[in-house]
Design an enzyme around this catalytic site. Sequence first.
Site, short mmCIF file in Angstrom:
data_model
loop_
_atom_site.label_atom_id
_atom_site.label_comp_id
_atom_site.label_asym_id
_atom_site.label_seq_id
_atom_site.Cartn_x
_atom_site.Cartn_y
_atom_site.Cartn_z
N SER A 60 0.86 -1.20 0.00
CA SER A 60 0.00 0.00 0.00
C SER A 60 0.89 1.24 0.00
O SER A 60 1.67 1.46 0.93
CB SER A 60 -0.88 0.01 1.25
OG SER A 60 -1.33 1.33 1.49
N HIS A 79 -1.31 -1.48 -4.35
CA HIS A 79 -2.57 -1.04 -3.75
C HIS A 79 -2.53 0.48 -3.54
O HIS A 79 -1.63 0.98 -2.87
CB HIS A 79 -2.73 -1.78 -2.41
CG HIS A 79 -4.00 -1.53 -1.69
ND1 HIS A 79 -5.16 -2.27 -1.89
CD2 HIS A 79 -4.31 -0.63 -0.72
CE1 HIS A 79 -6.12 -1.84 -1.08
NE2 HIS A 79 -5.63 -0.83 -0.35
N ASP A 134 -4.55 3.76 -2.15
CA ASP A 134 -5.64 4.15 -1.26
C ASP A 134 -6.14 5.55 -1.59
O ASP A 134 -5.44 6.54 -1.36
CB ASP A 134 -5.17 4.11 0.20
CG ASP A 134 -4.99 2.68 0.69
OD1 ASP A 134 -5.99 1.94 0.69
OD2 ASP A 134 -3.85 2.30 1.03
N MET A 136 -8.65 8.41 -0.75
CA MET A 136 -9.54 8.89 0.33
C MET A 136 -10.01 10.29 -0.02
O MET A 136 -9.20 11.13 -0.45
CB MET A 136 -8.80 8.92 1.66
CG MET A 136 -8.20 7.58 2.05
SD MET A 136 -7.50 7.64 3.72
CE MET A 136 -6.62 6.09 3.77
N HIS A 158 -8.26 1.39 -4.30
CA HIS A 158 -9.19 1.18 -3.19
C HIS A 158 -9.88 2.51 -2.93
O HIS A 158 -9.29 3.41 -2.33
CB HIS A 158 -8.39 0.69 -1.96
CG HIS A 158 -9.19 0.53 -0.72
ND1 HIS A 158 -8.61 0.38 0.53
CD2 HIS A 158 -10.53 0.50 -0.50
CE1 HIS A 158 -9.55 0.26 1.44
NE2 HIS A 158 -10.73 0.35 0.85
N MET A 168 -11.96 4.84 -1.12
CA MET A 168 -12.65 5.18 0.12
C MET A 168 -13.31 6.54 -0.12
O MET A 168 -12.87 7.58 0.39
CB MET A 168 -11.65 5.22 1.29
CG MET A 168 -11.25 3.83 1.75
SD MET A 168 -9.71 3.80 2.69
CE MET A 168 -8.54 3.67 1.34
N MET A 194 -11.85 -5.23 5.39
CA MET A 194 -11.06 -4.26 6.17
C MET A 194 -10.83 -4.86 7.55
O MET A 194 -11.79 -5.23 8.24
CB MET A 194 -11.81 -2.93 6.32
CG MET A 194 -11.92 -2.09 5.05
SD MET A 194 -10.36 -1.63 4.25
CE MET A 194 -9.43 -0.84 5.57
N GLY A 224 -9.09 4.65 6.77
CA GLY A 224 -8.75 6.06 6.91
C GLY A 224 -7.30 6.31 7.24
O GLY A 224 -6.76 7.35 6.88
N GLY A 231 -3.22 4.45 8.02
CA GLY A 231 -2.31 3.32 8.12
C GLY A 231 -1.84 3.17 9.55
O GLY A 231 -2.10 4.03 10.40
N GLY A 232 -1.18 2.07 9.84
CA GLY A 232 -0.53 1.89 11.14
C GLY A 232 -1.44 1.56 12.30
O GLY A 232 -1.04 1.66 13.46
N ASP A 243 -6.97 -5.97 4.57
CA ASP A 243 -6.34 -4.64 4.53
C ASP A 243 -6.41 -3.99 5.91
O ASP A 243 -7.51 -3.72 6.41
CB ASP A 243 -7.08 -3.79 3.49
CG ASP A 243 -6.41 -2.44 3.24
OD1 ASP A 243 -5.35 -2.18 3.82
OD2 ASP A 243 -6.98 -1.66 2.45
N GLY A 244 -5.23 -3.75 6.49
CA GLY A 244 -5.16 -3.05 7.77
C GLY A 244 -4.49 -3.90 8.83
O GLY A 244 -4.98 -4.98 9.16
N GLY A 245 -3.34 -3.45 9.32
CA GLY A 245 -2.66 -4.16 10.40
C GLY A 245 -2.12 -5.52 9.98
O GLY A 245 -1.93 -6.41 10.82
N GLY A 274 1.07 -2.00 4.45
CA GLY A 274 1.60 -0.64 4.41
C GLY A 274 2.77 -0.52 5.35
O GLY A 274 3.93 -0.72 4.99
C1 DX5 Z 1 -6.40 2.07 5.45
C2 DX5 Z 1 -5.95 1.65 4.07
C3 DX5 Z 1 -4.86 0.67 4.06
C4 DX5 Z 1 -3.60 1.10 4.78
C5 DX5 Z 1 -3.05 -0.08 5.50
O1 DX5 Z 1 -7.59 2.74 5.40
O2 DX5 Z 1 -7.01 1.10 3.31
O3 DX5 Z 1 -4.56 0.17 2.75
O4 DX5 Z 1 -2.59 1.61 3.93
O5 DX5 Z 1 -1.98 0.32 6.25
P1 DX5 Z 1 -1.30 -0.61 7.35
O6 DX5 Z 1 -0.77 -1.81 6.61
O7 DX5 Z 1 -0.27 0.27 7.90
O8 DX5 Z 1 -2.36 -0.99 8.34
ZN ZN Z 2 -6.49 0.09 1.35
#
Ligand code: DX5
Ligand code: ZN
Length: 219
Positions: A7, A32, A34, A36, A65, A67, A136, A141, A143-144, A174-176, A196
């Site tokens: 990502s 990927h 993102d 937003m 993706h 959002m 998700m 919204g 990362g991290g 996606d996420g964590g 990410g």
């Molecule tokens: C969050 C995004 C993710 C994000 C994941 O809303 O959709 O793609 O980049 O980031 P990590 O891997 O840091 O959780």
């Molecule tokens: Zn994403």
Amino acid sequence: MIEIAPSLLAAPFGDLSASVATVLTAGAQVIHVDIMDGQFVPPITFGSNMVTLAKSLGSPVVEAHLMTVSPERHLETFAEAGADRIIVHQEATPHLHRVLGRIKQLGISAGVAINPGTPASLLREVIEITDVILVMTVNPGWGGQPFIPKCLEKVREIADIINERGAATLIEVDGGVNDLTIPQCVTAGASLLVTGTALFAAQNVATRFRELQSIARNG
Ligand code: DX5
Ligand code: ZN
């Protein structure tokens, strides 16, 4: 094949081209992006030009993706920018079936993302026309954020629906997603793993990519 999908949200903004080139050289097949809009989620990230950039550097698959609210307003733009897959949020449109049909009409892969608070059962209505379901595993919204373990139940539930129907739909998370959560996601049925922070926070991103890909494929 199980794939780690980097990502770009977590990549250093000063040199995104270099980050894309690094992960492609390390073997990434899916990039990927993102998007937003400051409405569906509070932050604003980037637009379709990021898709064009990733594609121009030779990414085999670039997925957008979205959002965004009203994703139907952006489909042509992202397809023209070179997206191989557009993923829309189930929560962002009352016309999910029509939106997925339009993405397919544009000749590209169609994905649906669902938030942690959205039940898997809603996907029963569209599974046959959906190429990828993105679960998700954080609230979208940022990362991290820490992985929400409860979401694994949903991955398993969706895998069961796909099997029941004999559909070819893939499951993405996606996420964590990191060393610890990758094996859990794969066991639950995911084959696309967005990473990410776990990838781009590393000193050597290429080595880290290969390490995460190996964990995903070999446990
Ligand atoms: C969050 C995004 C993710 C994000 C994941 O809303 O959709 O793609 O980049 O980031 P990590 O891997 O840091 O959780
Ligand atoms: Zn994403």
